[in-house]
Design an enzyme around this catalytic site. Structure first.
Site, PDB file in Angstrom:
ATOM      1  N   THR A 143       0.824  -1.206   0.000  1.00 24.93           N
ATOM      2  CA  THR A 143       0.000   0.000   0.000  1.00 24.93           C
ATOM      3  C   THR A 143       0.861   1.261   0.000  1.00 24.93           C
ATOM      4  O   THR A 143       1.986   1.240   0.523  1.00 24.93           O
ATOM      5  CB  THR A 143      -0.913   0.000   1.258  1.00 24.93           C
ATOM      6  OG1 THR A 143      -1.424   1.309   1.470  1.00 24.93           O
ATOM      7  CG2 THR A 143      -0.142  -0.390   2.515  1.00 24.93           C
ATOM      8  N   ASP A 144       0.304   2.353  -0.521  1.00 32.37           N
ATOM      9  CA  ASP A 144       1.024   3.635  -0.468  1.00 32.37           C
ATOM     10  C   ASP A 144       1.152   4.136   0.973  1.00 32.37           C
ATOM     11  O   ASP A 144       1.953   5.030   1.256  1.00 32.37           O
ATOM     12  CB  ASP A 144       0.325   4.690  -1.346  1.00 32.37           C
ATOM     13  CG  ASP A 144      -1.110   5.000  -0.918  1.00 32.37           C
ATOM     14  OD1 ASP A 144      -1.644   4.319  -0.015  1.00 32.37           O
ATOM     15  OD2 ASP A 144      -1.702   5.937  -1.487  1.00 32.37           O
ATOM     16  N   GLU A 145       0.365   3.544   1.892  1.00 34.65           N
ATOM     17  CA  GLU A 145       0.394   4.034   3.275  1.00 34.65           C
ATOM     18  C   GLU A 145       1.734   3.766   3.956  1.00 34.65           C
ATOM     19  O   GLU A 145       2.033   4.364   4.993  1.00 34.65           O
ATOM     20  CB  GLU A 145      -0.780   3.431   4.067  1.00 34.65           C
ATOM     21  CG  GLU A 145      -2.101   3.809   3.436  1.00 34.65           C
ATOM     22  CD  GLU A 145      -3.323   3.505   4.291  1.00 34.65           C
ATOM     23  OE1 GLU A 145      -3.211   3.477   5.517  1.00 34.65           O
ATOM     24  OE2 GLU A 145      -4.401   3.306   3.702  1.00 34.65           O
ATOM     25  N   TYR A 170      -1.411  -0.521  11.100  1.00 37.42           N
ATOM     26  CA  TYR A 170      -1.647  -1.198   9.817  1.00 37.42           C
ATOM     27  C   TYR A 170      -0.499  -0.946   8.849  1.00 37.42           C
ATOM     28  O   TYR A 170       0.119  -1.881   8.317  1.00 37.42           O
ATOM     29  CB  TYR A 170      -2.972  -0.714   9.203  1.00 37.42           C
ATOM     30  CG  TYR A 170      -3.085  -0.986   7.707  1.00 37.42           C
ATOM     31  CD1 TYR A 170      -3.189  -2.287   7.232  1.00 37.42           C
ATOM     32  CD2 TYR A 170      -3.092   0.065   6.780  1.00 37.42           C
ATOM     33  CE1 TYR A 170      -3.271  -2.539   5.857  1.00 37.42           C
ATOM     34  CE2 TYR A 170      -3.188  -0.176   5.425  1.00 37.42           C
ATOM     35  CZ  TYR A 170      -3.275  -1.474   4.962  1.00 37.42           C
ATOM     36  OH  TYR A 170      -3.354  -1.731   3.622  1.00 37.42           O
TER      37      TYR A 170
END
Ligand code: NAD
Ligand code: TYD
Length: 339
Positions: free
Chosen positions: A125-127, A153
């Protein structure tokens, strides 16, 4: 070829299975999923009876089951979607995120090594990059941006990325990683922003916007994500990370207003609620590497994508009504009851 998809009873994994069986007729697909609260076998109903499809209910952390499955199926490719995926839940209870997202990925990497699987793809994910400020619109995440995860997360996803890259470097492991922005589309669990707002609006319930509503996300239609993974799996360079983004940055509040408009619901349903702890301000992805190396680009614009999505939720009311009437009700009360 045989492709093992983990987490295929969830949102993106299920869309990937539909996409792949359509795009690659003749391929065999095996889906391994633990069926947590986020996994729904009913989502896979359209393919469950197909001879080229097999569903296995299992945990990616269960190494013995993985061994048995790899001995039976000898997958030529493994795509790991299985994860705990909701930031708000990770803030409430991080432990299961470490177990599934880190230890589960480690178990899969080891199974692939043990059985000589030719290709492994980690869906990230880009997170993992943390967030960008709201007042610097020129900034975007590239593959070389430092990892700076904000939530349990995203920290667990960043850990899985590092482990995958370490296996590539140390063992010459044939892995790739993609880091995608926020997805939307059919079959997304109604705890995430877009389906939650659609489901609440359809029930004339308040639409809870966190904080100021000015946080920005970069939205990508799920099928475009699936196509990107397909390309990376077949043509991407081993040991590489590829960013995937929609070039579609929207403030949360603008998105929620848009959903109200599309559904003919009044904006008075919008309710500002207490902000998420550590709430990331802005995500914006530079997917130039994927575009230039593999020729990918998003094909579904936001107009079309959001209409398809809303139509799907209107036409598949039973799917989400069943979900929100189960244990989700307790979750919703806990998260939004006194917010
Ligand atoms: P989801 O929560 O809808 O689905 C996750 C699936 O994994 C469920 O079917 C669940 O049952 C299964 N699962 C969970 N723990 C498991 C375990 N221990 N063993 C086997 N199966 C298990 O998630 P999603 O939105 O479809 O996301 C899929 C992947 O894509 C995740 O890795 C997520 O980090 C990543 N991702 C998601 C987005 C997004 O916007 N949704 C964006 C970028 C990346
Ligand atoms: P979400 O769908 O949880 O994805 P992520 O946090 O992984 O980006 O949330 C998207 C954005 O919407 C995020 O800025 C938080 C916000 N949000 C709300 O304002 N209200 C809500 O009820 C939810 C679930 C999210």
């Amino acid at each position: 070829m045989t492709v093992l998809v983990t987490g295929g009873a969830g949102f993106i994994g299920a869309n990937f299975i539909f996409y792949w069986l359509n795009a690659h007729p003749g391929d065999r697909m095996v889906c391994l999923d633990r069926l947590t609260y986020a996994g729904n076998l009913s989502t896979l109903r359209p393919v469950l009876e197909r001879p080229e499809f097999r569903f296995v209910k299992a945990d990616i952390c269960d190494r013995e089951t993985l061994d048995r499955l790899f001995e039976e199926e000898h997958p030529e490719a493994v795509v790991n979607f299985a994860a705990e995926s909701h930031v708000d839940r990770s803030i409430e209870d991080p432990e299961v995120f470490l177990r599934t997202n880190v230890m589960g990925t480690a178990a899969l990497l080891d199974a692939c090594r043990k059985y000589g699987t030719p290709r492994f793809h980690q869906v990230s994910t880009d997170e993992v990059y943390g967030d960008l400020p709201l007042d610097r619109p020129e900034l975007r995440f590239t593959e070389t941006t430092n990892l700076h995860a904000s939530s349990p997360y995203s920290a667990s996803k960043a850990s899985a990325d590092l482990l995958t890259l370490a296996y590539c470097r140390t063992y010459g492991f044939p892995g790739t990683i993609s880091r995608c922005s926020n997805n939307y589309g059919p079959c997304q669990f109604p705890e995430k922003l877009i389906p939650l707002m659609i489901a609440n609006a359809l029930q004339n319930k308040p639409l809870p916007v966190y904080g100021t509503g000015k946080n920005v996300r970069d939205w990508l239609y799920v099928e475009d994500h699936c196509r990107a993974i397909d390309l990376i799996l077949r043509k991407g360079r081993i040991g590489e990370v590829y960013n995937i983004g929609g070039d579609c940055e929207l403030e949360n509040i603008a998105l929620v207003r848009r959903i109200c408009r599309e559904l003919g619901k009044p904006e008075s349903l919008i309710t500002y609620v207490a902000d998420r702890k550590g709430h990331d301000l802005r995500y914006a992805i530079d997917s130039g590497k994927l575009r230039h190396e593999l020729g990918w680009r998003p094909e579904t614009g936001f107009e079309e994508g959001i209409r398809n999505t809303i139509r799907w939720y209107l036409e598949n009311r039973d799917w989400w009504v069943e979900i929100i009437s189960g244990e989700y009700r307790d979750y919703y009360e806990k998260m939004y009851g006194n917010r």
